[in-house]
Write a protein that holds these residues in place. Structure first.
Motif, PDB file in Angstrom:
ATOM      1  N   UNK A  75       0.808  -1.249   0.004  1.00 25.75           N
ATOM      2  CA  UNK A  75       0.174   0.010  -0.152  1.00 25.75           C
ATOM      3  C   UNK A  75       1.088   1.348  -0.098  1.00 25.75           C
ATOM      4  N   UNK A  76       2.112   1.165   0.079  1.00 20.30           N
ATOM      5  CA  UNK A  76       2.981   2.409  -0.090  1.00 20.30           C
ATOM      6  C   UNK A  76       3.042   3.128   1.091  1.00 20.30           C
ATOM      7  N   UNK A  77       2.700   2.544   2.397  1.00 15.11           N
ATOM      8  CA  UNK A  77       2.568   3.158   3.687  1.00 15.11           C
ATOM      9  C   UNK A  77       3.660   3.090   4.660  1.00 15.11           C
ATOM     10  N   UNK A  78       4.101   1.884   4.667  1.00 11.36           N
ATOM     11  CA  UNK A  78       5.219   1.525   5.677  1.00 11.36           C
ATOM     12  C   UNK A  78       6.434   0.968   5.260  1.00 11.36           C
ATOM     13  N   UNK A  79       7.711   1.747   5.610  1.00  4.25           N
ATOM     14  CA  UNK A  79       8.701   1.658   5.160  1.00  4.25           C
ATOM     15  C   UNK A  79       9.663   0.839   6.003  1.00  4.25           C
ATOM     16  N   UNK A  80      10.479  -0.136   5.387  1.00  6.94           N
ATOM     17  CA  UNK A  80      11.277  -1.013   6.214  1.00  6.94           C
ATOM     18  C   UNK A  80      12.726  -1.109   5.341  1.00  6.94           C
ATOM     19  N   UNK A  81      13.608  -1.697   6.203  1.00  5.32           N
ATOM     20  CA  UNK A  81      14.938  -2.034   5.637  1.00  5.32           C
ATOM     21  C   UNK A  81      16.066  -1.492   6.164  1.00  5.32           C
ATOM     22  N   UNK A  82      17.374  -1.583   5.855  1.00  3.41           N
ATOM     23  CA  UNK A  82      18.419  -0.992   6.239  1.00  3.41           C
ATOM     24  C   UNK A  82      18.518   0.550   6.553  1.00  3.41           C
ATOM     25  N   UNK A  83      18.062   1.292   5.516  1.00  2.00           N
ATOM     26  CA  UNK A  83      18.008   2.670   5.697  1.00  2.00           C
ATOM     27  C   UNK A  83      17.125   3.088   6.829  1.00  2.00           C
ATOM     28  N   UNK A  84      16.028   2.413   6.887  1.00  2.00           N
ATOM     29  CA  UNK A  84      15.037   2.610   8.167  1.00  2.00           C
ATOM     30  C   UNK A  84      15.728   2.311   9.508  1.00  2.00           C
ATOM     31  N   UNK A  85      16.504   1.289   9.575  1.00  2.00           N
ATOM     32  CA  UNK A  85      17.129   0.893  10.740  1.00  2.00           C
ATOM     33  C   UNK A  85      18.388   1.980  11.090  1.00  2.00           C
ATOM     34  N   UNK A  86      19.035   2.276  10.056  1.00  2.00           N
ATOM     35  CA  UNK A  86      20.121   3.377  10.202  1.00  2.00           C
ATOM     36  C   UNK A  86      19.614   4.550  10.724  1.00  2.00           C
ATOM     37  N   UNK A  87      18.461   5.018  10.009  1.00  2.00           N
ATOM     38  CA  UNK A  87      18.075   6.621  10.329  1.00  2.00           C
ATOM     39  C   UNK A  87      17.535   6.491  11.776  1.00  2.00           C
ATOM     40  N   UNK A  88      16.936   5.176  12.216  1.00  2.00           N
ATOM     41  CA  UNK A  88      16.293   5.252  13.445  1.00  2.00           C
ATOM     42  C   UNK A  88      17.335   5.178  14.524  1.00  2.00           C
ATOM     43  N   UNK A  89      18.202   4.709  14.390  1.00  2.00           N
ATOM     44  CA  UNK A  89      19.623   4.306  15.169  1.00  2.00           C
ATOM     45  C   UNK A  89      20.125   5.726  15.408  1.00  2.00           C
ATOM     46  N   UNK A  90      20.223   6.538  14.145  1.00  2.00           N
ATOM     47  CA  UNK A  90      20.774   7.923  14.029  1.00  2.00           C
ATOM     48  C   UNK A  90      19.849   8.789  15.105  1.00  2.00           C
ATOM     49  N   UNK A  91      18.702   8.546  14.810  1.00  2.00           N
ATOM     50  CA  UNK A  91      17.794   9.697  15.376  1.00  2.00           C
ATOM     51  C   UNK A  91      17.941   9.220  16.928  1.00  2.00           C
ATOM     52  N   UNK A  92      17.988   7.967  17.334  1.00  2.00           N
ATOM     53  CA  UNK A  92      18.082   7.627  18.905  1.00  2.00           C
ATOM     54  C   UNK A  92      19.260   8.285  19.562  1.00  2.00           C
ATOM     55  N   UNK A  93      20.267   8.090  18.754  1.00  2.00           N
ATOM     56  CA  UNK A  93      21.581   8.778  19.403  1.00  2.00           C
ATOM     57  C   UNK A  93      21.666  10.221  19.369  1.00  2.00           C
ATOM     58  N   UNK A 111      24.205  -2.935  10.492  1.00  2.00           N
ATOM     59  CA  UNK A 111      22.869  -2.746   9.857  1.00  2.00           C
ATOM     60  C   UNK A 111      22.833  -2.588   8.227  1.00  2.00           C
ATOM     61  N   UNK A 112      23.945  -1.961   7.651  1.00  2.00           N
ATOM     62  CA  UNK A 112      23.994  -1.960   6.271  1.00  2.00           C
ATOM     63  C   UNK A 112      24.514  -3.030   5.449  1.00  2.00           C
ATOM     64  N   UNK A 113      25.657  -3.813   6.104  1.00  2.00           N
ATOM     65  CA  UNK A 113      26.338  -4.983   5.643  1.00  2.00           C
ATOM     66  C   UNK A 113      27.082  -4.756   4.592  1.00  2.00           C
ATOM     67  N   UNK A 114      26.882  -5.714   3.656  1.00  2.00           N
ATOM     68  CA  UNK A 114      27.871  -5.401   2.400  1.00  2.00           C
ATOM     69  C   UNK A 114      27.206  -4.803   1.081  1.00  2.00           C
ATOM     70  N   UNK A 115      26.336  -3.978   1.689  1.00  2.00           N
ATOM     71  CA  UNK A 115      25.419  -3.261   0.434  1.00  2.00           C
ATOM     72  C   UNK A 115      26.098  -1.881   0.135  1.00  2.00           C
ATOM     73  N   UNK A 116      26.830  -1.576   0.882  1.00  2.00           N
ATOM     74  CA  UNK A 116      27.848  -0.022   0.522  1.00  2.00           C
ATOM     75  C   UNK A 116      29.166  -0.382   1.079  1.00  2.00           C
ATOM     76  N   UNK A 117      30.031   0.439   0.566  1.00  2.00           N
ATOM     77  CA  UNK A 117      31.480   0.555   1.286  1.00  2.00           C
ATOM     78  C   UNK A 117      31.462   1.537   2.226  1.00  2.00           C
TER      79      UNK A 117
END
Length: 231
Positions: A17-35, A224-230
């Protein structure tokens, strides 16, 4: 912080439905927001062009996974957090002639995904191709199918997106071969978090940078991001 998101396979993906986002970017941004001590308000699935327009106008506060351009550097505050793997060339497994040089692409028929930005060196080659040598399709899956069927000689695609497609369509994987060009020819591209220059929180940039530095040092960003980036 209002966060505008498009659909970005392997990094952040929306439900049907295009309403709820999940994935490594969401985990990363939530961790940044918490800190960093702020909360996130995620948008529904929104076209990237709209997100960029809203970020420039201050109608949203933050985006992720942005590539650099001079225009974006003028419009937004850019914070590097990683680098993306360069695009690769995907050809039929039956293709015998090796591709060793970027210049060889100029003589090939190519398919690319409409609206996806290639590595600047590859984009320059693609832009110079005559119309009868280039096709545009709406998805990486369609591009890979054209290659597998022999309807074009090659596709230029992000390896992360291709991995997602081939995980879901393993039958196509056996029909393809990939060419990864040397880093001397294609350097990885930096990826940025973009902040609105209209942001009311003047300390947000420094707080995000501090959070990212902590996450790189303690290994949480890599987890969080694994080997998807450098990094």
């Amino acid at each position: 912080m209002r966060w505008c998101l498009d659909h970005f396979p392997r990094l952040h993906e929306f439900d049907a439905k295009g309403r709820t986002a999940t994935g490594p970017s969401v985990q990363m941004m939530q961790a940044i927001a918490d800190r960093a001590g702020f909360s996130l308000e995620l948008s529904r699935q929104t076209p990237i062009a709209r997100c960029l327009k809203d970020l420039a106008a201050g109608d949203t506060d933050i985006m992720v996974n942005l590539l650099y351009s001079e225009e974006r550097a003028r419009q937004f505050i850019l914070i590097r957090f990683a680098s993306r793997l360069p695009d690769q060339l995907y050809r039929p497994v039956t293709a015998a002639k090796p591709v060793l040089l970027l210049s060889q692409i100029s003589s090939m028929s190519i398919v690319i995904v409409r609206g996806f930005r290639l590595h600047p060196k590859l984009q320059k080659i693609a832009d110079a191709l005559p119309a009868n040598q280039i096709q545009y399709v709406d998805s990486a899956l369609n591009a890979l199918k054209l290659v597998a069927m022999g309807r074009t000689e090659a596709a230029l695609l992000s390896p992360n997106i291709v991995k997602t497609v081939l995980d879901q369509h393993p039958d196509i994987a056996s029909q393809l071969q990939s060419t990864q060009f040397p880093h001397d020819d294609l350097q990885p591209e930096d990826i940025f978090i973009g902040l609105s220059r209209h942001l009311k929180h003047s300390d947000a940039e420094q707080k995000i940078k501090t959070a990212l530095a902590q996450m790189k040092q303690d290994g949480s960003l890599q987890r969080i991001l694994g080997n998807t980036v450098l990094y």
